[in-house]
Design a protein around this motif. Sequence first.
Motif, PDB file in Angstrom:
ATOM      1  N   VAL A 172      29.108  40.280  35.551  1.00  0.00           N
ATOM      2  CA  VAL A 172      28.988  40.583  33.990  1.00  0.00           C
ATOM      3  C   VAL A 172      29.401  39.198  33.092  1.00  0.00           C
ATOM      4  O   VAL A 172      28.925  38.981  32.222  1.00  0.00           O
ATOM      5  N   SER A 173      30.252  38.668  33.831  1.00  0.00           N
ATOM      6  CA  SER A 173      31.066  37.523  33.269  1.00  0.00           C
ATOM      7  C   SER A 173      31.657  36.665  34.244  1.00  0.00           C
ATOM      8  O   SER A 173      32.027  37.099  35.194  1.00  0.00           O
ATOM      9  N   PHE A 174      32.137  35.355  33.745  1.00  0.00           N
ATOM     10  CA  PHE A 174      32.977  34.427  34.766  1.00  0.00           C
ATOM     11  C   PHE A 174      33.767  33.503  33.962  1.00  0.00           C
ATOM     12  O   PHE A 174      33.501  33.148  32.805  1.00  0.00           O
ATOM     13  N   GLN A 175      34.739  33.090  34.607  1.00  0.00           N
ATOM     14  CA  GLN A 175      35.589  32.036  34.211  1.00  0.00           C
ATOM     15  C   GLN A 175      35.570  30.932  35.255  1.00  0.00           C
ATOM     16  O   GLN A 175      35.113  30.998  36.266  1.00  0.00           O
ATOM     17  N   ARG A 176      36.499  29.996  35.072  1.00  0.00           N
ATOM     18  CA  ARG A 176      36.601  28.830  36.197  1.00  0.00           C
ATOM     19  C   ARG A 176      36.782  29.488  37.457  1.00  0.00           C
ATOM     20  O   ARG A 176      36.181  28.898  38.394  1.00  0.00           O
ATOM     21  N   ASP A 177      37.793  30.192  37.726  1.00  0.00           N
ATOM     22  CA  ASP A 177      38.027  30.826  39.147  1.00  0.00           C
ATOM     23  C   ASP A 177      37.860  32.187  39.490  1.00  0.00           C
ATOM     24  O   ASP A 177      38.532  32.735  40.371  1.00  0.00           O
ATOM     25  N   ARG A 178      37.131  32.799  38.614  1.00  0.00           N
ATOM     26  CA  ARG A 178      36.954  34.347  38.614  1.00  0.00           C
ATOM     27  C   ARG A 178      35.996  34.787  37.954  1.00  0.00           C
ATOM     28  O   ARG A 178      35.259  34.142  36.938  1.00  0.00           O
ATOM     29  N   PHE A 179      35.399  36.002  38.549  1.00  0.00           N
ATOM     30  CA  PHE A 179      34.096  36.522  37.753  1.00  0.00           C
ATOM     31  C   PHE A 179      34.443  38.118  37.710  1.00  0.00           C
ATOM     32  O   PHE A 179      35.499  38.607  38.540  1.00  0.00           O
ATOM     33  N   GLN A 180      33.595  38.905  36.942  1.00  0.00           N
ATOM     34  CA  GLN A 180      33.804  40.286  36.569  1.00  0.00           C
ATOM     35  C   GLN A 180      32.318  40.785  37.156  1.00  0.00           C
ATOM     36  O   GLN A 180      31.329  40.439  36.882  1.00  0.00           O
ATOM     37  N   VAL A 181      32.518  42.056  37.780  1.00  0.00           N
ATOM     38  CA  VAL A 181      31.362  43.002  37.815  1.00  0.00           C
ATOM     39  C   VAL A 181      31.574  44.369  37.355  1.00  0.00           C
ATOM     40  O   VAL A 181      32.916  44.697  37.159  1.00  0.00           O
ATOM     41  N   SER A 182      30.598  45.006  37.159  1.00  0.00           N
ATOM     42  CA  SER A 182      30.792  46.530  36.604  1.00  0.00           C
ATOM     43  C   SER A 182      30.273  47.555  37.541  1.00  0.00           C
ATOM     44  O   SER A 182      29.230  47.386  37.825  1.00  0.00           O
ATOM     45  N   LEU A 183      30.989  48.693  37.944  1.00  0.00           N
ATOM     46  CA  LEU A 183      30.560  49.319  38.794  1.00  0.00           C
ATOM     47  C   LEU A 183      30.254  50.783  38.275  1.00  0.00           C
ATOM     48  O   LEU A 183      30.910  51.089  37.247  1.00  0.00           O
TER      49      LEU A 183
END
Length: 186
Positions: free
Chosen positions: A118-129
């Motif tokens: 869904v989105s990301f930053q330098r050291d992390r990302f997001q998903v949607s369940l």
Amino acid sequence: MLEDARVGDSIAVNGVCLTATTFGDGIFTADVMAETLDKTNLKELRPGSRVNLERALRLGDRLGGHMVSGHVDGIGTIVGLEKRDIATLVMVQAPDQVMKYIINKGSIAIDGTSLTVVSFQRDRFQVSLIPHTAHATVLGSKKVGETVNLEADLLGKYIERLLQGRGEQRENSQLNLQFLAANGFL
């Protein structure tokens, strides 16, 4: 799931490709090397732990996710969970060797579950369940601080290697700026 499985078949456990060595009464066993334990979260499993299981894709089957091989690229840590409408947003902190393949709307396998970034930053990302995925996979029951196996899309890794190879060819090629200058082209 194991009805027609045979010794030697590949079965992914939380996204880790393992080779089945025995079967009986709805269970199977697999040998796990030290390398596998070092590079995955399988070492954290205990008797009764809930896991994702997936058989290897057969040629001719529909491909409902993205191309993964069961070879984990790194271990991530869940750093955020947020309910939004019917969805659960999961934020995963990931090592650089995974983050370099992360793109918006790209694919990532988390504990073997194919998901969209869904989105990301330098050291992390997001998903949607969606509720079905949260219920049907182990990711829906994970808590902040728990680890997950991560595998980036295979296509990105092949593209990276192809581009590296092109760079090596240019460095080793007779046709370079020095050659062009020495022969009056520049």
